[in-house]
Design a protein around this motif. Structure first.
Motif, PDB file in Angstrom:
ATOM      1  N   ASP A  52      18.539  38.571  32.263  1.00  0.00           N
ATOM      2  CA  ASP A  52      19.276  37.447  32.854  1.00  0.00           C
ATOM      3  C   ASP A  52      18.384  36.233  33.029  1.00  0.00           C
ATOM      4  N   SER A  53      17.161  36.457  33.485  1.00  0.00           N
ATOM      5  CA  SER A  53      16.201  35.371  33.665  1.00  0.00           C
ATOM      6  C   SER A  53      15.834  34.736  32.320  1.00  0.00           C
ATOM      7  N   GLU A  56      18.802  32.650  31.018  1.00  0.00           N
ATOM      8  CA  GLU A  56      18.924  31.372  31.723  1.00  0.00           C
ATOM      9  C   GLU A  56      17.850  30.393  31.254  1.00  0.00           C
ATOM     10  N   GLU A  57      16.642  30.885  31.128  1.00  0.00           N
ATOM     11  CA  GLU A  57      15.541  30.041  30.645  1.00  0.00           C
ATOM     12  C   GLU A  57      15.814  29.553  29.223  1.00  0.00           C
ATOM     13  N   GLY A  59      18.776  29.081  27.896  1.00  0.00           N
ATOM     14  CA  GLY A  59      19.818  28.052  27.985  1.00  0.00           C
ATOM     15  C   GLY A  59      19.240  26.682  28.290  1.00  0.00           C
ATOM     16  N   ARG A  60      18.321  26.631  29.249  1.00  0.00           N
ATOM     17  CA  ARG A  60      17.665  25.357  29.587  1.00  0.00           C
ATOM     18  C   ARG A  60      16.858  24.838  28.381  1.00  0.00           C
ATOM     19  N   PRO A 131      24.333  34.176  32.181  1.00  0.00           N
ATOM     20  CA  PRO A 131      23.052  33.532  32.522  1.00  0.00           C
ATOM     21  C   PRO A 131      22.659  32.435  31.530  1.00  0.00           C
ATOM     22  N   PHE A 132      22.987  32.627  30.264  1.00  0.00           N
ATOM     23  CA  PHE A 132      22.709  31.591  29.262  1.00  0.00           C
ATOM     24  C   PHE A 132      23.518  30.335  29.573  1.00  0.00           C
ATOM     25  N   LEU A 134      24.672  29.441  32.471  1.00  0.00           N
ATOM     26  CA  LEU A 134      24.070  28.878  33.677  1.00  0.00           C
ATOM     27  C   LEU A 134      22.877  27.999  33.303  1.00  0.00           C
ATOM     28  N   GLY A 135      22.025  28.497  32.411  1.00  0.00           N
ATOM     29  CA  GLY A 135      20.886  27.716  31.937  1.00  0.00           C
ATOM     30  C   GLY A 135      21.313  26.462  31.187  1.00  0.00           C
ATOM     31  N   HIS A 138      22.431  23.877  33.735  1.00  0.00           N
ATOM     32  CA  HIS A 138      21.259  23.266  34.375  1.00  0.00           C
ATOM     33  C   HIS A 138      20.549  22.322  33.396  1.00  0.00           C
ATOM     34  N   HIS A 152      27.490  31.008  39.958  1.00  0.00           N
ATOM     35  CA  HIS A 152      28.356  31.869  39.153  1.00  0.00           C
ATOM     36  C   HIS A 152      29.267  32.594  40.130  1.00  0.00           C
TER      37      HIS A 152
END
Length: 170
Positions: A52-53, A56-57, A59-60, A131-132, A134-135, A138, A152
């Motif tokens: 998940d981390s 998200e990273e 995605g950013r 999570p992607f 979400l990234g 952001h 979320h």
């Protein structure tokens, strides 16, 4: 992303472990989902980072590096500000579909709550990418230079995976 976060040597090991023959992925091509999931799995094994981390990273990173460098024209055409851009994500994906015949894109819709908050509804046949997204959200906040708070708030699974995010921004 993997090279930027680790090293060329780590990338080579992760690629081999994931049984991926390509040593690079040109920006304007699509790739099998299985390759993405395999790379994620082996990246996480190699780095110890939770998936998940890492998603998200990624995605950013995708917004700041890939989209900004290879799809800048789409970023400009899709919206003049953060909220307009998010509201027009489906239109952007329709444009991209003309270049990528095999693209099966997600769906995004926005439900206004106030002048500075809204819900983003994300639907996709792909599993586990909240999570992607979400990234990405952001990353888009950073791109449009707005402070965002994103939560979320709901998940649903059926024919399409469905996720809902509460987005507040200033």
């Amino acid at each position: 992303f993997i090279i930027a976060k680790t090293s060329r040597e780590s990338w080579e090991q992760i690629r081999r472990d994931a049984d991926i023959e390509n040593d690079h992925f040109p920006a304007l091509e699509s790739y099998p989902d299985a390759a993405t999931y395999a790379l994620l799995t082996h990246y996480c094994k190699n780095t110890g980072q939770a998936s998940d981390s890492a998603l998200e990273e990624f995605g950013r990173y995708w917004v700041s590096e890939v989209a900004a460098k290879h799809y800048g024209y789409l970023l400009k055409m899709t919206g003049r500000d953060f909220r307009e851009f998010i509201a027009n994500l489906d239109l952007m994906h329709e444009r991209v579909s003309t270049e990528f015949n095999e693209l099966v894109h997600p769906s995004f819709s926005v439900v206004a709550i106030s002048d500075t908050s809204f819900h983003v509804h994300y639907r996709s046949h792909r599993v586990g990418l909240a999570p992607f997204v979400l990234g990405l959200l952001h990353g888009l906040g950073n791109h449009f230079e707005v402070d965002v708070q994103i939560e979320h708030i709901a998940s649903g699974h059926g024919i399409m995976n469905s996720e809902v995010f509460l987005v507040k921004y200033v």
